[in-house]
Design a protein around this motif. Structure first.
Motif, short mmCIF file in Angstrom:
data_model
loop_
_atom_site.label_atom_id
_atom_site.label_comp_id
_atom_site.label_asym_id
_atom_site.label_seq_id
_atom_site.Cartn_x
_atom_site.Cartn_y
_atom_site.Cartn_z
N UNK A 79 0.84 -1.20 0.00
CA UNK A 79 0.00 0.00 0.00
C UNK A 79 0.87 1.24 0.00
N UNK A 80 0.22 2.38 -0.22
CA UNK A 80 0.84 3.69 -0.09
C UNK A 80 -0.02 4.53 0.86
N UNK A 81 -0.33 3.96 2.01
CA UNK A 81 -1.16 4.66 2.97
C UNK A 81 -0.50 5.97 3.38
N UNK A 82 -1.24 7.06 3.52
CA UNK A 82 -2.69 7.16 3.42
C UNK A 82 -3.22 7.43 2.02
N UNK A 83 -2.36 7.43 1.02
CA UNK A 83 -2.82 7.75 -0.33
C UNK A 83 -3.73 6.67 -0.91
N UNK A 84 -3.30 5.42 -0.83
CA UNK A 84 -4.09 4.33 -1.40
C UNK A 84 -3.75 3.03 -0.68
N UNK A 85 -4.79 2.29 -0.32
CA UNK A 85 -4.64 0.98 0.32
C UNK A 85 -5.54 -0.01 -0.40
N UNK A 86 -5.00 -0.79 -1.33
CA UNK A 86 -5.84 -1.73 -2.07
C UNK A 86 -6.27 -2.90 -1.20
N UNK A 87 -7.32 -3.57 -1.63
CA UNK A 87 -7.82 -4.74 -0.91
C UNK A 87 -7.01 -5.97 -1.31
N UNK A 88 -6.59 -6.76 -0.32
CA UNK A 88 -5.85 -8.00 -0.60
C UNK A 88 -6.71 -8.91 -1.48
N UNK A 89 -6.08 -9.63 -2.42
CA UNK A 89 -4.63 -9.80 -2.61
C UNK A 89 -3.98 -8.72 -3.49
N UNK A 90 -4.72 -7.67 -3.83
CA UNK A 90 -4.13 -6.63 -4.66
C UNK A 90 -2.95 -5.97 -3.96
N UNK A 91 -1.97 -5.56 -4.75
CA UNK A 91 -0.83 -4.81 -4.25
C UNK A 91 -0.56 -3.66 -5.22
N UNK A 92 0.56 -3.00 -5.03
CA UNK A 92 0.89 -1.85 -5.86
C UNK A 92 2.27 -2.01 -6.48
N UNK A 93 2.38 -1.62 -7.73
CA UNK A 93 3.66 -1.49 -8.40
C UNK A 93 3.86 0.00 -8.65
N UNK A 94 4.88 0.57 -8.04
CA UNK A 94 5.04 2.02 -8.02
C UNK A 94 6.31 2.43 -8.75
N UNK A 95 6.16 3.37 -9.68
CA UNK A 95 7.30 3.99 -10.32
C UNK A 95 7.58 5.29 -9.57
N UNK A 96 8.68 5.30 -8.83
CA UNK A 96 9.10 6.48 -8.09
C UNK A 96 9.75 7.42 -9.09
N UNK A 97 9.15 8.56 -9.34
CA UNK A 97 9.57 9.37 -10.48
C UNK A 97 9.52 10.86 -10.19
N UNK A 98 10.25 11.60 -11.02
CA UNK A 98 10.16 13.05 -11.08
C UNK A 98 9.49 13.40 -12.40
N UNK A 99 8.48 14.24 -12.34
CA UNK A 99 7.69 14.58 -13.52
C UNK A 99 7.66 16.09 -13.68
N UNK A 100 8.02 16.56 -14.86
CA UNK A 100 7.97 17.99 -15.17
C UNK A 100 7.14 18.20 -16.42
N UNK A 101 6.13 19.06 -16.32
CA UNK A 101 5.33 19.40 -17.48
C UNK A 101 6.05 20.46 -18.30
N UNK A 102 6.35 20.16 -19.55
CA UNK A 102 6.97 21.12 -20.44
C UNK A 102 5.87 21.95 -21.12
#
Length: 207
Positions: A79-102
């Motif tokens: 999970x990414x509590x408190x942002x998002x907590x999926x219901x088991x057996x679901x999990x999260x695959x997270x891309x830790x990223x920096x994003x800039x809008x051009x």
């Protein structure tokens, strides 16, 4: 959207190590983008053999539509509590990223999330487009202001624990259309159904 705050608040809960482990050497700047994105399931778009997709690499900037994206790491977590907590057996695959809008105007998050995909978890799949969360304050990002670098968790919900130690990340080639006759949406970034960049990248697991 406000500017990214400078203070880290530990908002990713059990993923605290994920936040603390972020590299700080990469910061991305502005510039106008003109093409990008794709992977074989992009809303049902067929894979195109040519042109061959270019690779993408961790800590290296790529363009996804109007967004400049630097993926620092990929993390599989419950999970990414408190942002998002999926219901088991679901999990999260997270891309830790920096994003800039051009460019010089705000854009919706869909100009990014519609054109990036993750796969390669064996029988485990992602459940759809990713969601975007601010690492600094755990808010869900729906739009972006130009010229600001956001620390973002590009978050895919998975059907279970990822079965492999890698994930295939792909982006779709896009083009900017002043008028899109198919969607009736003027000034839109439209996917071309072609894989622009694709690589198999390592993931880090969190319990």
């Amino acid at each position: 959207m406000g500017e990214v705050t400078s203070a880290r608040r530990g908002v990713l809960g059990r993923a605290g190590a994920f936040v603390k482990g972020r590299p700080t050497t990469q910061k991305v700047g502005g510039g106008v983008a003109a093409a990008l994105l794709a992977s074989a399931p992009f809303g049902g778009l067929a894979a195109v053999a040519e042109p061959a997709p270019e690779p993408l690499a961790l800590d290296q900037p790529i363009m996804v539509g109007p967004y400049k994206v630097v993926i620092d790491k990929i993390v599989e977590i419950p999970d990414l509590a408190p942002a998002i907590t999926p219901s088991a057996p679901q999990r999260l695959l997270v891309l830790d990223a920096e994003v800039t809008l051009t460019g010089d105007r705000p854009e919706y998050a869909g100009a990014l999330t519609s054109h990036i995909r993750a796969r390669g978890g064996g029988d485990v799949k992602t459940t759809g487009r990713p969601d975007l969360y601010s690492i600094d304050d755990a808010t869900k990002l729906m739009s972006f202001n130009p010229g600001i670098t956001y620390q973002v968790a590009i978050t895919f919900t998975t059907t279970g624990r990822w079965e492999n130690e890698t994930a295939v990340i792909a982006t779709e080639r896009t083009e900017f259309r002043v008028e899109d006759k198919q969607t009736l949406d003027p000034n839109a970034w439209v996917g071309l159904g072609e894989v622009d960049r694709e690589s198999t990248l390592p993931i880090v697991r969190r319990p």
